[in-house]
Design an enzyme around this catalytic site. Structure first.
Site, PDB file in Angstrom:
ATOM      1  N   PHE A 135      31.712  -6.225  11.812  1.00  0.00           N
ATOM      2  CA  PHE A 135      30.349  -6.273  12.362  1.00  0.00           C
ATOM      3  C   PHE A 135      29.388  -6.601  11.228  1.00  0.00           C
ATOM      4  O   PHE A 135      29.363  -5.913  10.205  1.00  0.00           O
ATOM      5  CB  PHE A 135      29.947  -4.944  13.022  1.00  0.00           C
ATOM      6  CG  PHE A 135      28.659  -5.077  13.786  1.00  0.00           C
ATOM      7  CD1 PHE A 135      28.654  -5.571  15.083  1.00  0.00           C
ATOM      8  CD2 PHE A 135      27.447  -4.756  13.190  1.00  0.00           C
ATOM      9  CE1 PHE A 135      27.458  -5.739  15.779  1.00  0.00           C
ATOM     10  CE2 PHE A 135      26.251  -4.916  13.882  1.00  0.00           C
ATOM     11  CZ  PHE A 135      26.265  -5.408  15.186  1.00  0.00           C
ATOM     12  N   ASP A 220      30.022  -6.486   2.681  1.00  0.00           N
ATOM     13  CA  ASP A 220      28.951  -5.981   3.535  1.00  0.00           C
ATOM     14  C   ASP A 220      29.005  -4.458   3.459  1.00  0.00           C
ATOM     15  O   ASP A 220      29.836  -3.816   4.093  1.00  0.00           O
ATOM     16  CB  ASP A 220      29.179  -6.481   4.970  1.00  0.00           C
ATOM     17  CG  ASP A 220      28.149  -5.919   5.947  1.00  0.00           C
ATOM     18  OD1 ASP A 220      27.451  -4.958   5.583  1.00  0.00           O
ATOM     19  OD2 ASP A 220      28.066  -6.435   7.081  1.00  0.00           O
ATOM     20  N   LYS A 249      20.759   0.227   6.172  1.00  0.00           N
ATOM     21  CA  LYS A 249      20.982   1.588   6.676  1.00  0.00           C
ATOM     22  C   LYS A 249      20.580   2.703   5.697  1.00  0.00           C
ATOM     23  O   LYS A 249      19.411   3.040   5.597  1.00  0.00           O
ATOM     24  CB  LYS A 249      22.445   1.725   7.102  1.00  0.00           C
ATOM     25  CG  LYS A 249      22.776   0.905   8.368  1.00  0.00           C
ATOM     26  CD  LYS A 249      24.144   1.252   8.895  1.00  0.00           C
ATOM     27  CE  LYS A 249      24.560   0.424  10.087  1.00  0.00           C
ATOM     28  NZ  LYS A 249      24.072   0.892  11.356  1.00  0.00           N
TER      29      LYS A 249
HETATM   30  C1  LIG Z   1      28.597  -3.335   8.363  1.00  0.00           C
HETATM   31  C2  LIG Z   1      27.335  -3.704   9.070  1.00  0.00           C
HETATM   32  N1  LIG Z   1      26.711  -4.845   8.752  1.00  0.00           N
HETATM   33  C3  LIG Z   1      25.563  -5.214   9.340  1.00  0.00           C
HETATM   34  C4  LIG Z   1      25.004  -4.439  10.322  1.00  0.00           C
HETATM   35  C5  LIG Z   1      23.716  -4.879  10.971  1.00  0.00           C
HETATM   36  O1  LIG Z   1      22.675  -4.129  10.466  1.00  0.00           O
HETATM   37  P1  LIG Z   1      21.260  -4.120  11.231  1.00  0.00           P
HETATM   38  O2  LIG Z   1      21.508  -3.483  12.545  1.00  0.00           O
HETATM   39  O3  LIG Z   1      20.364  -3.323  10.317  1.00  0.00           O
HETATM   40  O4  LIG Z   1      20.841  -5.534  11.359  1.00  0.00           O
HETATM   41  C6  LIG Z   1      25.616  -3.236  10.694  1.00  0.00           C
HETATM   42  C7  LIG Z   1      25.032  -2.401  11.767  1.00  0.00           C
HETATM   43  O5  LIG Z   1      25.681  -1.542  12.334  1.00  0.00           O
HETATM   44  C8  LIG Z   1      26.815  -2.857  10.051  1.00  0.00           C
HETATM   45  O6  LIG Z   1      27.454  -1.729  10.382  1.00  0.00           O
END
Ligand SMILES: Cc1ncc(COP(=O)(O)O)c(C=O)c1O
Length: 394
Positions: A135, A220, A249
């Protein structure tokens, strides 16, 4: 009392499903609903509330910055932004940072950086390999990198150049690599994919493959970063160094902020390449600066290691009592309880009714991502509610 659910169905663009609760206040590991009922928050934002709800250090930093300078254009210098940049660089393997407002935006920046790097340094290579069940966010490029088709399919045609391989499978990554591959984008531990921890040999092998084939390794850490898995950044406990990392986050502990960090060799953005009106504004960066300082000053990694181990053992102790529990997985305070059938939603709703917020990250897995300052007593309380819910669901 206002029926907020009815208001939502009348005026809001419903893009996801919500739990049946209206949260109006939070403090530490607890939140309260509009009827005054308290809940332990082991969903945490998800995985956002590194310091818990409304931590005094964060509230003070926001208050002070709000009185001083809330926003200013990135056309001028601003102090908290550069202080935060220095602190993140001093505590990581990276040389440069740029701020945005969310995780998706941070990954969008990483994708742009990789494409520019490929254009300038690798003969136009533009393909990015990411993992199945990953994700990375909801912007068009980040959702295309996300390895879950149902999130991207409604928005086809998608941008070209994204390939997906099974996570934790170095051979699949090797086979997917072509002369056009500019970068690999992976979560150190898959969060939304169900809290999936790779074998210890996986990332060092990915690192070597990327080195041997002139490919950027981008991690990520939107979910795993900021002590969520123990170390400040998850890669620091996994025996490799990435070229690029994204954060969001836990960095702001509730205040919207994202970041991309890169090593000097691949930091190819030049003026005009990227930008964001709000990205790294004084309010958000003052908040994230207070959060990061607190983490370092109080040795939060050690605390997460200890409490994470405690929570893990408490959850493991459910296994002999509840045959439906297949195991515990995760790292630090990013944990999931596996179930032998698709009972997670039922368990989550039962927990909610009994004052605990957790998340059915998979139909057969319940994720726990409490604030990193959670106490052992709160872990006991949460596991006891979870135990009751699982036993009733099974
Ligand atoms: C690993 C990862 N990357 C990116 C995102 C996307 O982040 P945002 O919701 O702040 O755009 C998330 C959201 O859950 C995530 O868990």
């Amino acid at each position: 009392m206002t029926d907020w659910k009815a208001v939502e169905s009348r005026v809001f663009m419903t893009t996801g499903r919500r739990m049946p609760v209206v949260v109006v206040r939070g403090a530490g590991t607890r939140v309260w609903d509009d009827a005054g009922k308290a809940y332990l928050d082991f969903f945490g934002g998800p995985a956002v509330h590194s310091l818990g709800h409304c931590h005094p250090v964060l509230v003070k930093a926001i208050e002070e910055q709000a009185r001083t300078l809330i926003h200013v254009s990135n056309a001028v210098y601003s102090v908290p932004q550069l202080q935060l940049a220095e602190l993140l660089i001093a505590n990581s393997c990276f040389d440069r940072v740029y701020f945005g407002n969310s995780g998706a935006e941070a990954n969008e920046a990483a994708i742009k950086l990789a494409r520019k790097w490929g254009k300038e340094r690798k003969g136009g290579a533009f393909e990015i390999i990411s993992a199945v069940d990953s994700f990375h966010g909801r912007t068009l490029a980040s959702v295309t990198a996300t390895g879950t088709d149902r999130y991207s399919a409604p928005f086809a045609p998608l941008p070209p150049g994204f390939l997906h391989v099974p996570f934790n499978d170095i051979e699949a990554l090797q086979q997917a690599t072509t002369a056009q591959t500019c970068a690999v984008l992976l979560e150190p531990v898959q969060g939304e994919g169900g809290v999936v921890v790779p074998n210890p040999s996986y990332f060092p092998a990915v690192r070597k493959w990327c080195d041997d084939n002139d490919i950027l390794l981008m991690v990520d850490e939107v979910q795993t970063g900021m002590c969520r898995t123990g170390p400040l950044f998850a890669y620091q406990g996994m025996g490799f160094e990435p070229d690029v990392m994204t954060l969001a986050k836990g960095l702001g502990s509730g205040v919207p902020i994202g970041a991309i960090l890169a090593k000097e060799e691949c930091s190819v953005f030049t003026p005009g390449d990227h930008g964001s009106t709000y990205g790294g504004n004084p309010l958000a960066t003052a908040a994230a600066l207070a959060v990061t300082r607190y983490m370092l000053e109080t040795d939060l990694p050690a605390r997460v290691e200890k409490t994470g181990g405690y929570l893990w053992r408490k959850l493991e102790s459910l296994k002999p009592k509840l045959p439906v529990v297949t195991g515990v997985r995760g790292k630090g305070l990013l944990l999931a309880v596996g179930l032998s059938s698709d009972l997670a939603e039922k368990v989550v709703l039962d927990c909610l009714a009994n004052g605990l917020i957790v998340n059915n990250v998979r139909p057969n897995a319940v994720r726990l991502a409490p604030p990193l300052v959670v106490s052992e007593a709160e872990c006991d309380e949460a596991v006891s509610i979870l135990e009751g819910a699982i036993s009733r669901a099974a």
